[in-house]
Design a protein around this motif. Structure first.
Motif, PDB file in Angstrom:
ATOM      1  N   ARG A 254       0.969  -1.223   0.117  1.00  0.00           N
ATOM      2  CA  ARG A 254      -0.193   0.049  -0.093  1.00  0.00           C
ATOM      3  C   ARG A 254       0.953   1.157  -0.006  1.00  0.00           C
ATOM      4  NH1 ARG A 254      -2.613   3.594   3.287  1.00  0.00           N
ATOM      5  NH2 ARG A 254      -4.816   4.169   2.586  1.00  0.00           N
ATOM      6  N   SER A 255       2.031   1.217   0.760  1.00  0.00           N
ATOM      7  CA  SER A 255       2.657   2.402   0.802  1.00  0.00           C
ATOM      8  C   SER A 255       3.541   2.515  -0.442  1.00  0.00           C
ATOM      9  CB  SER A 255       3.851   2.065   1.750  1.00  0.00           C
ATOM     10  OG  SER A 255       4.896   3.249   2.057  1.00  0.00           O
ATOM     11  N   ARG A 256       3.832   1.471  -1.334  1.00  0.00           N
ATOM     12  CA  ARG A 256       4.537   1.541  -2.589  1.00  0.00           C
ATOM     13  C   ARG A 256       3.660   2.236  -3.511  1.00  0.00           C
ATOM     14  NH1 ARG A 256       8.684  -0.931  -5.384  1.00  0.00           N
ATOM     15  NH2 ARG A 256       9.287  -1.956  -3.591  1.00  0.00           N
ATOM     16  N   ARG A 257       2.335   1.778  -3.404  1.00  0.00           N
ATOM     17  CA  ARG A 257       1.456   2.284  -4.216  1.00  0.00           C
ATOM     18  C   ARG A 257       1.348   3.927  -4.309  1.00  0.00           C
ATOM     19  NH1 ARG A 257      -2.225  -1.747  -2.940  1.00  0.00           N
ATOM     20  NH2 ARG A 257      -3.510  -0.488  -1.596  1.00  0.00           N
ATOM     21  N   TRP A 258       1.146   4.554  -2.915  1.00  0.00           N
ATOM     22  CA  TRP A 258       1.067   5.924  -2.918  1.00  0.00           C
ATOM     23  C   TRP A 258       2.318   6.573  -3.182  1.00  0.00           C
ATOM     24  CZ3 TRP A 258      -3.608   7.697  -2.882  1.00  0.00           C
ATOM     25  CH2 TRP A 258      -4.723   6.884  -2.580  1.00  0.00           C
ATOM     26  N   THR A 259       3.362   6.047  -2.976  1.00  0.00           N
ATOM     27  CA  THR A 259       4.944   6.565  -3.263  1.00  0.00           C
ATOM     28  C   THR A 259       4.952   6.481  -4.884  1.00  0.00           C
ATOM     29  OG1 THR A 259       5.853   5.791  -1.331  1.00  0.00           O
ATOM     30  CG2 THR A 259       7.134   6.320  -2.998  1.00  0.00           C
ATOM     31  N   ALA A 260       4.537   5.744  -5.466  1.00  0.00           N
ATOM     32  CA  ALA A 260       4.470   5.509  -7.044  1.00  0.00           C
ATOM     33  C   ALA A 260       3.432   6.663  -7.561  1.00  0.00           C
ATOM     34  CB  ALA A 260       4.055   4.195  -7.527  1.00  0.00           C
ATOM     35  N   LEU A 261       2.549   7.112  -6.579  1.00  0.00           N
ATOM     36  CA  LEU A 261       1.597   8.051  -7.050  1.00  0.00           C
ATOM     37  C   LEU A 261       2.289   9.483  -7.368  1.00  0.00           C
ATOM     38  CD1 LEU A 261      -1.203   9.262  -7.948  1.00  0.00           C
ATOM     39  CD2 LEU A 261      -1.795   9.603  -5.654  1.00  0.00           C
ATOM     40  N   VAL A 262       3.129   9.522  -6.427  1.00  0.00           N
ATOM     41  CA  VAL A 262       3.660  10.746  -6.407  1.00  0.00           C
ATOM     42  C   VAL A 262       4.956  10.881  -7.580  1.00  0.00           C
ATOM     43  CG1 VAL A 262       5.746  11.983  -5.046  1.00  0.00           C
ATOM     44  CG2 VAL A 262       3.989  11.035  -3.932  1.00  0.00           C
ATOM     45  N   PHE A 263       5.470  10.015  -8.025  1.00  0.00           N
ATOM     46  CA  PHE A 263       6.340  10.108  -9.058  1.00  0.00           C
ATOM     47  C   PHE A 263       5.447  10.060 -10.387  1.00  0.00           C
ATOM     48  CE2 PHE A 263       9.011   7.906  -5.848  1.00  0.00           C
ATOM     49  CZ  PHE A 263       9.912   8.974  -5.768  1.00  0.00           C
ATOM     50  N   ILE A 264       4.556   9.432 -10.437  1.00  0.00           N
ATOM     51  CA  ILE A 264       3.513   9.340 -11.730  1.00  0.00           C
ATOM     52  C   ILE A 264       2.801  10.898 -11.692  1.00  0.00           C
ATOM     53  CG2 ILE A 264       1.387   8.570 -12.568  1.00  0.00           C
ATOM     54  CD1 ILE A 264       1.983   6.113 -11.309  1.00  0.00           C
ATOM     55  N   SER A 265       2.530  11.594 -10.689  1.00  0.00           N
ATOM     56  CA  SER A 265       2.045  12.779 -10.613  1.00  0.00           C
ATOM     57  C   SER A 265       3.294  13.634 -11.138  1.00  0.00           C
ATOM     58  CB  SER A 265       1.445  13.301  -9.297  1.00  0.00           C
ATOM     59  OG  SER A 265       0.191  12.378  -8.841  1.00  0.00           O
ATOM     60  N   ILE A 266       4.475  13.664 -10.628  1.00  0.00           N
ATOM     61  CA  ILE A 266       5.569  14.516 -11.196  1.00  0.00           C
ATOM     62  C   ILE A 266       5.768  14.493 -12.589  1.00  0.00           C
ATOM     63  CG2 ILE A 266       7.988  14.839 -11.015  1.00  0.00           C
ATOM     64  CD1 ILE A 266       7.989  13.887  -8.234  1.00  0.00           C
ATOM     65  N   ALA A 267       5.402  13.269 -13.420  1.00  0.00           N
ATOM     66  CA  ALA A 267       5.592  13.052 -14.543  1.00  0.00           C
ATOM     67  C   ALA A 267       4.467  13.883 -15.347  1.00  0.00           C
ATOM     68  CB  ALA A 267       5.523  11.596 -14.926  1.00  0.00           C
TER      69      ALA A 267
END
Length: 500
Positions: free
Chosen positions: A14-27
């Protein structure tokens, strides 16, 4: 101890998913703000590279043309290459193109760099949204994730203006491009560590070359024609030829796609009533949304005398309200009210804010007009965009996730590009007509004429938002609110929007 260890992997996932969202949103932020970040930097870039006023608009349009025209191809390539691979390739390519533009020694090199940015953005954007769709399948988490993502998309233009103002005033116009190295490096590192492509099967089909050519050239011809209308007039040969070419090529594109074995844009993606309504209404809404960014920038700098930095700061209320509307209002209300009410209602609230902007005068009307209008528009459009993105990405065949995601971005970029060109032409015509019928002091006349042109464009932009509201209410089906988003019980993306 056993129970704790058993729960730990799920917590990590779950933590990985929300961290991934940060980098997807940066892109996603890179892609969106690069459509606006050069606006404030243009005067300095023009002085440095010594290019003409006629060439100035192409610094903005070259990016939008390449991006909008190639998005469908980027979505299909993402389905075939794999979402994560396409995401990383897009990030690296976009960053390299930005470096090329940052070190441009002439207008030709700058335009090539802007085109390349658009090309790689067309690969990056659909891959980012596809990754978001497969990373968040649970109803409540999915709504929240799309709220964050749509807030980034909606506020990206204003953030670009703010960042462009800071970099132009305190560094150089070149840093409005070179800053992408920082964002790109962070996003690539994060993607390599945290982003995973759930269900990453690739769909090995031949690319639809005829469809790609027809769609790309047709969309490019449409935007080119609208830009020619602004500079040469609606009756000019270049304008009418571009429009006719666009209509013919896009009509042939639809016919070809209906017969293609592996179409670039399967008609099932857009003929779904809900997705089609979301795409069309987003396109209409972005035509109005991009307009207010463009003309408010000119109004604050040219009429009110704001510096680039102060202009960027003046957009902060709009950014904050877009984010609040997407991440708070949209995510809380989507489980309680029918989605078409939220989308159409959000666009109507946005139209109210746009109508407020028609009260602009040559005096400083920021606190009386611009500020309240920005708050109203931000809350309404933020809510509507978030719900539209969730709707457009739901119930999609796995083989079509890339192209369905690309259509959201295509709707935004083509709507924004067409709206900017159309409203610019309308504003220019209104300004010229005002000058022809009003004879006053030269400086006062120029300012009054310019504001009259902006106000005329805002009336049309408000009309576009009303049309977006009517379109979404007419096309999107809705039967009642969904509890799935609220209680998080959904395990299937379809249940996020069971109320349509």
């Amino acid at each position: 101890m056993t129970d704790s260890l058993a729960a730990h992997p799920a917590d990590v996932t779950r933590s990985r998913r929300w961290t991934a969202l940060v980098f997807i949103s940066i892109a996603q932020l890179m892609v969106i703000f690069d459509a606006s970040i050069m606006n404030i930097a243009l005067p300095q870039a023009q002085l440095d590279l010594a290019f003409s006023d006629a060439d100035r608009q192409w610094v903005i349009t070259a990016y939008s043309l390449a991006f909008g025209a190639l998005l469908l191809l980027g979505g299909r390539v993402s389905d075939q290459w794999g979402r994560r691979r396409s995401f990383i390739v897009g990030l690296v390519g976009f960053s390299v193109a930005s470096v090329l533009g940052g070190f441009a020694g002439n207008i030709e090199m700058l335009l090539v760099a802007r085109v390349l940015q658009g090309v790689f953005a067309a690969l990056l954007a659909p891959a980012a949204m596809s990754l978001l769709s497969v990373t968040f399948a649970d109803g409540k988490e999915r709504a929240t994730a799309f709220g964050v993502f749509s807030a980034v998309a909606g506020a990206g233009g204003a953030i670009g203006l703010l960042l462009g103002g800071v970099l132009t005033e305190f560094a150089s116009w070149r840093w409005t491009l070179l800053v992408n190295i920082v964002f790109g490096a962070v996003a690539v590192a994060g993607a390599l560590i945290y982003v995973r492509d759930a269900g990453a099967e690739r769909h090995r089909q031949r690319l639809d070359v005829p469809g790609t050519v027809l769609a790309s050239v047709g969309l490019a011809a449409l935007v080119f024609g609208l830009n020619r209308a602004e500079t040469e007039g609606w009756g000019a040969t270049a304008t009418s030829t571009s429009f006719v070419t666009a209509v013919v090529l896009l009509a042939v594109f639809v016919a070809v796609e209906n017969r293609a074995a592996a179409p670039l844009l399967p008609m099932r993606v857009i003929l779904d009533r809900n997705r089609g309504g979301a795409y069309l209404s987003v396109s209409l809404a972005m035509a109005g949304n991009f307009t207010q960014f463009l003309f408010l920038t000119y109004y604050m700098q040219s009429i009110l005398g704001f510096s680039p930095l102060l202009t960027g700061v003046a957009f902060l209320p709009l950014v904050a309200c877009l984010i609040f509307g997407s991440t708070q209002l949209g995510t809380r209300l989507i489980g309680r009210l029918p989605v078409r009410w939220l989308i159409s209602g959000g666009y109507l609230v946005g139209a109210t804010g746009m109508f407020w902007l028609t009260r602009l005068t040559v005096e400083n009307a920021y606190w009386q007009v611009v500020f309240p209008a920005s708050v109203v528009m931000g809350l309404g459009l933020g809510t509507a965009f978030m719900c539209s993105m969730v709707l457009a990405a739901s119930n999609v065949d796995p083989a079509d996730t890339g192209v369905a995601s690309a259509m959201v971005n295509t709707s935004q970029q083509i709507g924004g590009a067409v709206g900017t060109a159309l409203m610019s032409a309308i504003a220019a015509g209104a300004t010229a007509a005002w000058l022809a019928t009003n004879q006053t002091a030269a400086t006062a006349a120029a300012d009054q004429a310019a504001v009259h042109g902006y106000v005329t464009a805002f009336w049309w932009a408000a009309g576009a938002l009303i049309l977006a509201a009517v379109t979404s209410f007419a096309l999107v089906r809705s039967t009642g609110p969904s509890d799935a988003v609220v209680d998080g019980s959904s395990t299937d993306s379809a249940t996020v929007l069971t109320h349509y």
